[in-house]
Scaffold this motif. Sequence first.
Motif, short mmCIF file in Angstrom:
data_model
loop_
_atom_site.label_atom_id
_atom_site.label_comp_id
_atom_site.label_asym_id
_atom_site.label_seq_id
_atom_site.Cartn_x
_atom_site.Cartn_y
_atom_site.Cartn_z
N ARG A 188 -59.80 -88.82 0.79
CA ARG A 188 -59.40 -88.59 1.92
C ARG A 188 -60.14 -89.27 3.10
O ARG A 188 -59.21 -89.67 4.02
CB ARG A 188 -59.17 -87.04 2.12
CG ARG A 188 -58.31 -86.42 1.27
CD ARG A 188 -58.17 -85.05 1.42
NE ARG A 188 -57.72 -84.51 2.80
CZ ARG A 188 -57.62 -83.38 3.29
NH1 ARG A 188 -58.33 -82.53 2.97
NH2 ARG A 188 -57.30 -83.34 4.62
N ARG A 189 -61.50 -89.13 2.85
CA ARG A 189 -62.22 -89.88 3.98
C ARG A 189 -62.12 -91.47 3.92
O ARG A 189 -62.21 -92.00 2.90
CB ARG A 189 -63.69 -89.46 3.90
CG ARG A 189 -64.69 -89.56 5.13
CD ARG A 189 -64.27 -89.04 6.40
NE ARG A 189 -64.27 -87.32 5.99
CZ ARG A 189 -64.95 -86.47 5.98
NH1 ARG A 189 -66.39 -86.88 6.12
NH2 ARG A 189 -64.81 -85.32 5.93
N ALA B 145 -59.39 -85.75 9.13
CA ALA B 145 -59.52 -86.04 7.48
C ALA B 145 -59.70 -87.41 7.26
O ALA B 145 -60.36 -87.67 6.24
CB ALA B 145 -58.11 -85.70 6.90
N THR B 146 -59.35 -88.19 8.28
CA THR B 146 -59.60 -89.69 8.02
C THR B 146 -61.04 -90.21 8.35
O THR B 146 -61.81 -90.95 7.62
CB THR B 146 -58.75 -90.50 8.98
OG1 THR B 146 -57.41 -90.33 8.56
CG2 THR B 146 -58.89 -92.06 8.94
N ARG C 171 -62.93 -95.15 4.07
CA ARG C 171 -63.78 -96.08 3.33
C ARG C 171 -63.62 -97.43 3.73
O ARG C 171 -62.43 -97.63 3.83
CB ARG C 171 -64.29 -95.84 1.80
CG ARG C 171 -64.62 -94.37 1.46
CD ARG C 171 -64.72 -94.48 0.02
NE ARG C 171 -65.41 -93.13 -0.41
CZ ARG C 171 -65.32 -92.74 -1.76
NH1 ARG C 171 -65.26 -93.61 -2.82
NH2 ARG C 171 -65.62 -91.52 -2.22
N GLY D 154 -63.69 -87.74 9.74
CA GLY D 154 -64.73 -86.69 9.70
C GLY D 154 -65.09 -86.08 10.92
O GLY D 154 -64.47 -86.50 12.13
#
Length: 543
Positions: free
Chosen positions: A411-412, A486-487, A414, A489
């Motif tokens: 979800r995070r 969610a993308t 990268r 943080g």
Amino acid sequence: MAEQTNQDSGEPGVLIVGAGAAGLMLACDLLQQGVDVRVVDRRELLDNGDPHSRAVLIWPRMLELLHRIGIVDELVGLGFRITGVSYFSSGRRLGTVPMDTLGTARPYTLSLPQREIERVLRKRHEELGGRIELGLTLEELDNSGPLPVALLRHSSGAAEIVRPQWLVGADGVGSATRRLLGIGYPGNSFELGISIGDFPVSGPNGTHVEYHYSRFGLLPVIPMGSGVGRLASIVPPVGDGWQSLSRDQLQAIVDKRASLPYTIGEPKWIRTFQPRPGIAERFRDGRCLLVGDSAHCLVPLGGQGLNLGIQDVFNVSWKLAGVIQGRLRDSVLDSYDTERRVAARQVTAVVDKQILAARQVKRWPSLLRDTVMTLGRWAGLGRRLAAPLISQVGLAYGEPQTRSLLRPQPRRARPGQRVPFYPPSSPATARPALDLSRHMVLLWPGRRVRADWGSVRAAVSGAVGGRAPVHDLAELPAGERRQLLATFGGRPVLAVVRPDGHLAELSPVSRPGAVADFLRSLAPEAVNARSTSAAGPTSLASA
């Protein structure tokens, strides 16, 4: 070249061979970025009335990308909105893959024949000052020198030598560009045929693509609006496929395979063909590139082929424009082959899974398939895994080659993942104008905006300078910022986003110099400096 020519047209910036969807999208995007483009096609007539359009679906990620060239609103006005994909077997629904939970600007799939897409593209290409030159065949191609040298044969018989800076083959599965470059096209043989057709359909179908499994075979149903649906079937490789069947015989196929009660009318058109799936051995050869079906071809189940080609175009266009205009070093284009090869493998894996599921017609294998899909529904895999894969939103660049192609994305955000520029609830009129030919820096405040945020913004803008625009996401309404937690943080970060919407670099706000160094490393003058840098080269998989 093998012979003297009658004409010499000079050296366009980019020669695009093929005026289909991929070629015209690339031409439009390059023209918008100020690149000199020439488009040629061996056909002497582009027929708007051809009903035989295999591609009919544009998935949400591609709608995001097509926004770049200013045609999405017109396409949406012409097409039919689809909100999900449903799977049925033996009279019951196994599960649904939603398209409206992806966090995209347009949370739906568009059902629209490719011939209509190409008509809109031709109009947009003309608006941008482009011209399609018909009746020109690429007959010879010498790629051994500093620039490619192409011999074009006019329909009149006259020959013309062209020396473009770059040549792009967008000339389909039987690509002359690929053949003349000597690029192999290995693939898995598909021993069966595909029959497709558009029919008047009455019944319960709403806004979902439907896959109906049965012991008699697969029946996909795609709603197209106005009471018309596209139906398809895998058929034996011999015979005439559905063409030889009457409407009553076709209705009998629908009755046996569909889990829902559908009645079809006389077909508007039917076509049967044998796919030739494959992936070219390389997508770049010096200053020659392949896009779309020239680079890869899929079995047309799931409507993925056209969408894969769209992503090719918008992956390569900003790199190509940046190199031609001297903003980016040539080696940036090396990542095109690496990144799009992974994408082709991933989408091929998705299609292969669909074919495997369709072939389970015997009792126990089909029961196992249905059980697995039912369990997946309860586990939420339709939303978390299948939706990003089918929509191609979940494609990430720069992943290790050993990583599974079919697993949920983290979800995070990268480096390499797609990043939403703005939350989908933001109206387009409220968004700042974006220069889609350049990287951008998103300044993310985290869960709460710090009291000294103005100083942070000033420090970042000073470090980045004019290398990229800086967009402060603290200026978004609080409700919209929550959608991005969610993308990015809860902590403040700097995100460098590529022109195609993929994350290139992520850094704490306390290190704006790292972001500036990354942006500097993309420029041509940074090549020598980077070769001696103690930090080593930045991976172009995320550049």
